[in-house]
Design a protein around this motif. Structure first.
Motif, PDB file in Angstrom:
ATOM      1  N   LYS A  70       1.977   0.167  15.753  1.00  0.00           N
ATOM      2  CA  LYS A  70       0.593  -0.325  15.744  1.00  0.00           C
ATOM      3  C   LYS A  70      -0.313   0.570  16.594  1.00  0.00           C
ATOM      4  N   LEU A  71       0.179   0.978  17.757  1.00  0.00           N
ATOM      5  CA  LEU A  71      -0.633   1.830  18.627  1.00  0.00           C
ATOM      6  C   LEU A  71      -0.862   3.195  17.995  1.00  0.00           C
ATOM      7  N   ARG A  72       0.119   3.719  17.288  1.00  0.00           N
ATOM      8  CA  ARG A  72      -0.048   4.992  16.585  1.00  0.00           C
ATOM      9  C   ARG A  72      -1.128   4.865  15.517  1.00  0.00           C
ATOM     10  N   GLU A  73      -1.093   3.778  14.756  1.00  0.00           N
ATOM     11  CA  GLU A  73      -2.092   3.562  13.703  1.00  0.00           C
ATOM     12  C   GLU A  73      -3.491   3.405  14.284  1.00  0.00           C
ATOM     13  N   LEU A  74      -3.621   2.643  15.350  1.00  0.00           N
ATOM     14  CA  LEU A  74      -4.928   2.360  15.946  1.00  0.00           C
ATOM     15  C   LEU A  74      -5.541   3.564  16.651  1.00  0.00           C
ATOM     16  N   ASN A  75      -4.715   4.371  17.289  1.00  0.00           N
ATOM     17  CA  ASN A  75      -5.221   5.410  18.176  1.00  0.00           C
ATOM     18  C   ASN A  75      -4.925   6.833  17.729  1.00  0.00           C
ATOM     19  N   GLY A  76      -4.155   7.004  16.669  1.00  0.00           N
ATOM     20  CA  GLY A  76      -3.807   8.344  16.226  1.00  0.00           C
ATOM     21  C   GLY A  76      -2.847   9.056  17.159  1.00  0.00           C
ATOM     22  N   ALA A  77      -2.173   8.303  18.012  1.00  0.00           N
ATOM     23  CA  ALA A  77      -1.213   8.887  18.941  1.00  0.00           C
ATOM     24  C   ALA A  77       0.067   9.267  18.205  1.00  0.00           C
ATOM     25  N   GLN A  78       0.833  10.148  18.819  1.00  0.00           N
ATOM     26  CA  GLN A  78       2.132  10.521  18.275  1.00  0.00           C
ATOM     27  C   GLN A  78       3.222   9.762  19.017  1.00  0.00           C
ATOM     28  N   ALA A  79       4.300   9.445  18.302  1.00  0.00           N
ATOM     29  CA  ALA A  79       5.449   8.801  18.926  1.00  0.00           C
ATOM     30  C   ALA A  79       6.423   9.869  19.397  1.00  0.00           C
ATOM     31  N   ALA A  80       6.969   9.665  20.589  1.00  0.00           N
ATOM     32  CA  ALA A  80       7.983  10.557  21.142  1.00  0.00           C
ATOM     33  C   ALA A  80       9.177   9.701  21.554  1.00  0.00           C
ATOM     34  N   VAL A  81      10.351  10.087  21.058  1.00  0.00           N
ATOM     35  CA  VAL A  81      11.557   9.297  21.288  1.00  0.00           C
ATOM     36  C   VAL A  81      12.717  10.216  21.682  1.00  0.00           C
ATOM     37  N   PRO A  82      13.739   9.646  22.316  1.00  0.00           N
ATOM     38  CA  PRO A  82      14.913  10.463  22.608  1.00  0.00           C
ATOM     39  C   PRO A  82      15.565  10.913  21.301  1.00  0.00           C
ATOM     40  N   GLY A  83      15.816  12.212  21.176  1.00  0.00           N
ATOM     41  CA  GLY A  83      16.463  12.734  19.985  1.00  0.00           C
ATOM     42  C   GLY A  83      17.835  12.096  19.815  1.00  0.00           C
ATOM     43  N   GLY A  84      18.181  11.821  18.566  1.00  0.00           N
ATOM     44  CA  GLY A  84      19.480  11.238  18.276  1.00  0.00           C
ATOM     45  C   GLY A  84      19.555   9.738  18.410  1.00  0.00           C
ATOM     46  N   CYS A  85      18.424   9.069  18.683  1.00  0.00           N
ATOM     47  CA  CYS A  85      18.474   7.608  18.841  1.00  0.00           C
ATOM     48  C   CYS A  85      18.222   6.882  17.524  1.00  0.00           C
ATOM     49  N   GLY A  86      18.008   7.630  16.448  1.00  0.00           N
ATOM     50  CA  GLY A  86      17.871   7.000  15.146  1.00  0.00           C
ATOM     51  C   GLY A  86      16.470   6.583  14.764  1.00  0.00           C
ATOM     52  N   ILE A  87      15.457   7.079  15.451  1.00  0.00           N
ATOM     53  CA  ILE A  87      14.073   6.748  15.103  1.00  0.00           C
ATOM     54  C   ILE A  87      13.470   7.987  14.431  1.00  0.00           C
ATOM     55  N   GLY A  88      13.815   8.165  13.171  1.00  0.00           N
ATOM     56  CA  GLY A  88      13.404   9.353  12.440  1.00  0.00           C
ATOM     57  C   GLY A  88      11.924   9.449  12.154  1.00  0.00           C
ATOM     58  N   ALA A  89      11.201   8.334  12.195  1.00  0.00           N
ATOM     59  CA  ALA A  89       9.774   8.340  11.877  1.00  0.00           C
ATOM     60  C   ALA A  89       8.918   8.915  13.006  1.00  0.00           C
ATOM     61  N   ALA A  90       9.477   9.082  14.191  1.00  0.00           N
ATOM     62  CA  ALA A  90       8.710   9.594  15.331  1.00  0.00           C
ATOM     63  C   ALA A  90       8.389  11.071  15.137  1.00  0.00           C
ATOM     64  N   GLU A  91       7.173  11.443  15.525  1.00  0.00           N
ATOM     65  CA  GLU A  91       6.728  12.834  15.382  1.00  0.00           C
ATOM     66  C   GLU A  91       7.455  13.794  16.327  1.00  0.00           C
ATOM     67  N   VAL A  92       7.857  13.302  17.492  1.00  0.00           N
ATOM     68  CA  VAL A  92       8.484  14.153  18.496  1.00  0.00           C
ATOM     69  C   VAL A  92       9.868  13.596  18.841  1.00  0.00           C
ATOM     70  N   GLN A  93      10.889  14.416  18.658  1.00  0.00           N
ATOM     71  CA  GLN A  93      12.253  14.068  19.040  1.00  0.00           C
ATOM     72  C   GLN A  93      12.552  14.817  20.343  1.00  0.00           C
ATOM     73  N   LEU A  94      12.666  14.092  21.427  1.00  0.00           N
ATOM     74  CA  LEU A  94      12.814  14.682  22.757  1.00  0.00           C
ATOM     75  C   LEU A  94      14.265  15.069  23.061  1.00  0.00           C
ATOM     76  N   SER A  95      14.413  16.138  23.806  1.00  0.00           N
ATOM     77  CA  SER A  95      15.717  16.592  24.299  1.00  0.00           C
ATOM     78  C   SER A  95      15.675  16.614  25.820  1.00  0.00           C
ATOM     79  N   ASP A  96      16.840  16.560  26.429  1.00  0.00           N
ATOM     80  CA  ASP A  96      16.932  16.612  27.889  1.00  0.00           C
ATOM     81  C   ASP A  96      16.197  17.840  28.412  1.00  0.00           C
ATOM     82  N   GLY A  97      15.324  17.643  29.379  1.00  0.00           N
ATOM     83  CA  GLY A  97      14.578  18.733  29.980  1.00  0.00           C
ATOM     84  C   GLY A  97      13.212  18.982  29.385  1.00  0.00           C
ATOM     85  N   ASP A  98      12.873  18.316  28.268  1.00  0.00           N
ATOM     86  CA  ASP A  98      11.542  18.495  27.671  1.00  0.00           C
ATOM     87  C   ASP A  98      10.474  18.032  28.651  1.00  0.00           C
ATOM     88  N   VAL A  99       9.347  18.742  28.645  1.00  0.00           N
ATOM     89  CA  VAL A  99       8.214  18.387  29.504  1.00  0.00           C
ATOM     90  C   VAL A  99       7.042  18.026  28.615  1.00  0.00           C
TER      91      VAL A  99
END
Length: 99
Positions: A70-99
């Motif tokens: 909902k927040l992505r739709e309302l604000n145009g924000a991108q989703a960032a999630v830990p890579g490999g957690c199964g949330i494929g719809a997120a724009e950013v898949q984070l890895s250890d050490g990402d800033v």
């Protein structure tokens, strides 16, 4: 802009949501937003003059818990999630050490 983090609690799920602001910018991230509060959180951003850039999930949350979509739709924000957690719809898949 020098803002302290805004920490919010959802007592039903015992989930803390945190709003963090970037230094020298009006951009912000929201960490682990909770679905029942999808309207509350943008209010806090507006109140302190911030624009939501990212919605961060610390781990996979059930759809009834997170308000990330909902927040992505309302604000145009991108989703960032830990890579490999199964949330494929997120724009950013984070890895250890990402800033």
């Amino acid at each position: 802009m020098n803002l302290h983090p805004i920490q919010l609690l959802d007592t039903q799920s015992s989930t803390f949501t945190c709003i963090l602001a970037a230094q020298r910018s009006n951009q912000a991230v929201i960490v682990d937003p909770v679905d029942p509060h999808w309207g509350r959180d943008p209010h806090h951003l507006d109140r302190v003059g911030l624009r939501l850039a990212y919605v961060l999930e610390t781990h996979a949350h059930a759809g009834y818990v997170t308000s990330a979509g909902k927040l992505r739709e309302l604000n145009g924000a991108q989703a960032a999630v830990p890579g490999g957690c199964g949330i494929g719809a997120a724009e950013v898949q984070l890895s250890d050490g990402d800033v």
